[in-house]
Write a protein that holds these residues in place. Structure first.
Motif, PDB file in Angstrom:
ATOM      1  N   LEU A   3     -28.088 -80.960  -9.173  1.00  0.00           N
ATOM      2  CA  LEU A   3     -29.233 -81.159 -10.052  1.00  0.00           C
ATOM      3  C   LEU A   3     -28.802 -82.041 -11.209  1.00  0.00           C
ATOM      4  O   LEU A   3     -27.670 -81.932 -11.688  1.00  0.00           O
ATOM      5  CB  LEU A   3     -29.738 -79.828 -10.617  1.00  0.00           C
ATOM      6  CG  LEU A   3     -30.258 -78.791  -9.647  1.00  0.00           C
ATOM      7  CD1 LEU A   3     -30.652 -77.522 -10.404  1.00  0.00           C
ATOM      8  CD2 LEU A   3     -31.431 -79.309  -8.855  1.00  0.00           C
ATOM      9  N   GLU A   7     -32.991 -81.863 -14.744  1.00  0.00           N
ATOM     10  CA  GLU A   7     -33.516 -80.956 -13.731  1.00  0.00           C
ATOM     11  C   GLU A   7     -32.993 -79.539 -13.950  1.00  0.00           C
ATOM     12  O   GLU A   7     -33.691 -78.575 -13.690  1.00  0.00           O
ATOM     13  CB  GLU A   7     -33.147 -81.426 -12.326  1.00  0.00           C
ATOM     14  CG  GLU A   7     -33.916 -82.625 -11.853  1.00  0.00           C
ATOM     15  CD  GLU A   7     -33.454 -83.118 -10.505  1.00  0.00           C
ATOM     16  OE1 GLU A   7     -34.262 -83.765  -9.830  1.00  0.00           O
ATOM     17  OE2 GLU A   7     -32.294 -82.868 -10.129  1.00  0.00           O
ATOM     18  N   HIS A  46     -40.482 -83.602 -12.874  1.00  0.00           N
ATOM     19  CA  HIS A  46     -39.314 -82.751 -12.655  1.00  0.00           C
ATOM     20  C   HIS A  46     -39.647 -81.547 -11.787  1.00  0.00           C
ATOM     21  O   HIS A  46     -38.851 -81.155 -10.928  1.00  0.00           O
ATOM     22  CB  HIS A  46     -38.706 -82.300 -13.982  1.00  0.00           C
ATOM     23  CG  HIS A  46     -37.942 -83.390 -14.673  1.00  0.00           C
ATOM     24  ND1 HIS A  46     -36.880 -84.042 -14.108  1.00  0.00           N
ATOM     25  CD2 HIS A  46     -38.111 -83.954 -15.888  1.00  0.00           C
ATOM     26  CE1 HIS A  46     -36.415 -84.948 -14.932  1.00  0.00           C
ATOM     27  NE2 HIS A  46     -37.155 -84.923 -16.023  1.00  0.00           N
ATOM     28  N   LEU A  50     -37.824 -80.751  -8.293  1.00  0.00           N
ATOM     29  CA  LEU A  50     -37.165 -79.461  -8.102  1.00  0.00           C
ATOM     30  C   LEU A  50     -37.747 -78.695  -6.918  1.00  0.00           C
ATOM     31  O   LEU A  50     -37.022 -78.009  -6.199  1.00  0.00           O
ATOM     32  CB  LEU A  50     -37.258 -78.620  -9.377  1.00  0.00           C
ATOM     33  CG  LEU A  50     -36.321 -79.069 -10.487  1.00  0.00           C
ATOM     34  CD1 LEU A  50     -36.738 -78.453 -11.808  1.00  0.00           C
ATOM     35  CD2 LEU A  50     -34.886 -78.702 -10.147  1.00  0.00           C
TER      36      LEU A  50
END
Length: 72
Positions: A3, A7, A46, A50
């Motif tokens: 990540l 994130e 984001h 994710l």
């Protein structure tokens, strides 16, 4: 799974506030500081990234309110 720093901040913030709905402005303030533009779609971008990495069911969208970590 890798990540980016930004994130990582979003799920970390939602975990710290488990069960609470956090609006875009709250998430932006944790991720970027209080001088962020609340009209930006950065949070949406984001969350979308994710969801692709962590799964679609990790975050719950609360229309008109914000997001929360899905706990069940």
């Amino acid at each position: 799974m890798a990540l980016t720093g930004r994130e990582f901040v979003l799920p970390e913030t939602l975990i710290r506030h488990a069960g609470r709905v956090l609006g875009r402005e709250q998430l932006l303030s944790h991720a970027r500081g209080y001088d962020s533009d609340p009209g930006t779609n950065l949070v949406n971008v984001h969350v979308s990234a994710l969801r692709k990495k962590l799964g679609e069911d990790v975050f719950e969208t609360m229309p008109g309110l914000g997001y929360r970590l899905r706990t069940s």
